[in-house]
Design an enzyme around this catalytic site. Structure first.
Site, mmCIF file in Angstrom:
data_model
loop_
_atom_site.group_PDB
_atom_site.id
_atom_site.type_symbol
_atom_site.label_atom_id
_atom_site.label_comp_id
_atom_site.label_asym_id
_atom_site.label_seq_id
_atom_site.Cartn_x
_atom_site.Cartn_y
_atom_site.Cartn_z
ATOM 1 C CG ASP A 1 -5.623 -3.451 -3.972
ATOM 2 O OD1 ASP A 1 -6.557 -2.963 -3.303
ATOM 3 O OD2 ASP A 1 -4.424 -3.284 -3.689
ATOM 4 C CD GLU B 1 -8.506 2.215 0.964
ATOM 5 O OE1 GLU B 1 -8.920 2.322 -0.206
ATOM 6 O OE2 GLU B 1 -7.374 2.616 1.311
ATOM 7 C CG HIS B 2 -7.210 -1.971 1.987
ATOM 8 N ND1 HIS B 2 -6.637 -0.748 1.661
ATOM 9 C CD2 HIS B 2 -7.912 -2.366 0.886
ATOM 10 C CE1 HIS B 2 -6.961 -0.423 0.428
ATOM 11 N NE2 HIS B 2 -7.735 -1.380 -0.066
ATOM 12 C CG HIS C 1 -51.953 15.996 5.886
ATOM 13 N ND1 HIS C 1 -51.729 17.316 5.600
ATOM 14 C CD2 HIS C 1 -50.784 15.344 5.618
ATOM 15 C CE1 HIS C 1 -50.476 17.465 5.173
ATOM 16 N NE2 HIS C 1 -49.883 16.279 5.172
ATOM 17 C CG HIS D 1 -1.563 2.543 -3.832
ATOM 18 N ND1 HIS D 1 -2.204 2.558 -5.040
ATOM 19 C CD2 HIS D 1 -1.845 1.330 -3.281
ATOM 20 C CE1 HIS D 1 -2.837 1.417 -5.229
ATOM 21 N NE2 HIS D 1 -2.631 0.655 -4.178
ATOM 22 C CD GLN E 1 -2.756 -1.140 -0.160
ATOM 23 O OE1 GLN E 1 -3.488 -0.209 -0.484
ATOM 24 N NE2 GLN E 1 -2.595 -2.215 -0.936
#
Length: 434
Positions: A365, A331-332, A424, A265, A262
């Site tokens: 991924d 996230e992961h 109503h 990235h 990761q």
């Protein structure tokens, strides 16, 4: 290389845990001031603004803002067969999983003749953003397009930044992925201007969409925030992140390799190890040092691993490790423990949980079948990853007979009068008095 945070002798409240977990220093709000004029420029000047902004931010003015279909087909013809095979496998697995997650219709008869139903209806048109910065992401094409198709969306537009290296077209692998999925509406437009184009539409070029999804940099995230409400969005994706819960049974090289995966990235990517074993922490650091020296993207990887967003967090045991992971809301989240499935079942906050040492994040991924567009920055506490419901609306259908209305009509009148909305009640009584 990784900062250490020692929590072994500390009992922290939920608030204190939120304060101590590492985070990237990203402020989407600050980027709003940059993107709002861009969005307005595209709204007012349309195609002319898109061309000028493309040249300004991407260094190229595409000959065609909408990619010609023959270029999409040509990209597929030139695709590496091994990459095509992998993409086709990903499309198959992601498609099978997401089609299975479409919510079924529900019909409930609350009383004789009183039926309330719910149907999940796809939106009419979506815009899918595929980034094109430090890396190439045909996998993002798969994750976004396949999910929209599984939801039954009839009109799909994909946009990705133009590349100088490819004559102003998006990267050919992205175009090839679109071709494999039958998507022919593709735009060579990136950044906030792409979000503006999708949200507002541009005459004679692109019709406005109902929902925009897909990851991007902080300016894309800010642009999505700016148009949220005019259109639906999936999330404001920030830098990628991984957390690993590990104990003394974990394989140090696997953990180190996954943290590194990761970090490559983005310089702002977060890599966090949560463990109750000092020996494992030491071993992972040794392995990580060796792997980093041999990695391709050395500069950004080192910046990510040494940044404030990455750390080794030492805990007093698995209970504290789970509490830290839930506070972080990764996230992961990988689980490398002796009882990985049991630990995974205890996790409340994560975009996706990868169970056991043979389920690494890179599998998700690409072609595990799950979606890789996931909540970041701790938003997994309240948000989900991209799924078919991002492209679906739950619509209720109320179908009462005259007798069914008569059974509850006076109760409706009583409630209407209690709210001082007598008209109503009269709408009900007009039917009861027939």
């Amino acid at each position: 290389m990784l900062t250490r945070i020692d929590l072994r002798e500390r009992e922290l409240t939920a608030r204190e845990l939120l304060a101590v977990v590492p985070r990237a220093d990203i402020n989407v709000g600050d980027a709003l001031a940059v993107v709002e004029p861009i969005i307005e420029d595209v709204r007012v000047r349309g195609e002319a603004a898109l061309r000028e902004l493309g040249e300004r931010f991407d260094g190229v003015a595409p000959a065609h803002l909408r990619v010609p279909e023959e270029e999409i087909a040509r990209a597929l013809e030139g695709l590496d067969p091994a990459v095509r095979d992998a993409l086709e496998e990903a499309i198959d697995r992601v498609g099978r999983f997401h089609r299975a997650t479409v919510p079924p219709p529900v019909d409930v008869e609350l009383a004789p003749g009183a039926i309330v139903s719910q149907r999940w209806v796809p939106v009419g048109r979506v815009g899918l953003y595929v980034p094109g910065g430090l890396a190439v992401y045909p996998s993002s094409v798969v994750m976004n397009v396949v999910t929209a198709q599984a939801a039954g969306v009839p009109s799909i537009a994909v946009t990705s930044p133009p590349q100088r290296a490819f004559g102003g077209l998006p990267h050919p692998t992205i175009l090839a992925a679109c071709a494999l999925l039958g998507v022919t509406e593709v735009y060579a437009v990136g950044g906030a201007q792409a979000v503006a184009m999708l949200a507002h539409g541009v005459d004679d070029l692109c019709d406005p969409v109902d929902v925009i999804t897909g990851p991007g940099n902080v300016y894309v995230a800010a642009a999505k925030r700016a148009v949220n409400g005019l259109v639906g969005i999936d999330s404001e994706a920030g830098p990628t992140e991984i957390a690993v819960i590990a104990d003394s049974t974990a394989t140090p090289r696997f953990v180190a390799a996954d943290l590194l995966s990761q970090a490559e990235h983005d310089p702002m990517a977060g890599s966090v190890l949560i463990t109750d074993s000092v020996d494992l922490a030491d071993a992972v650091e040794r392995e990580l040092g060796a792997l980093v020296d041999a990695t391709t993207h050395l500069a950004r990887t080192k910046e990510a691993l040494t940044g404030r967003q990455s750390a080794i967090i030492l805990t007093s045991g698995i209970d504290q490790s789970v509490a830290v992971a839930d506070a972080y809301g990764a996230e992961h989240l990988e689980i490398h423990t002796a009882d990985a499935r049991d630990v995974a079942a205890r996790i409340r906050n994560a975009g996706a949980v990868f169970v056991g040492e043979h389920s690494p994040v890179p599998l998700g991924d690409y072609l595990a079948g799950s979606n890789h567009v996931l909540p970041t920055g701790g938003t997994a506490r309240f948000a989900s990853g991209l799924g078919v419901t991002a492209f679906l609306k739950a619509v209720s259908y109320i179908d009462y007979s005259a007798d069914a209305l008569a059974q509850v009509g006076e109760k409706v009148v009583a409630l209407a009068n209690a709210e001082d909305l007598p008209a109503h009640g009269e709408a009900i009584r007009a039917r009861l008095e027939r």
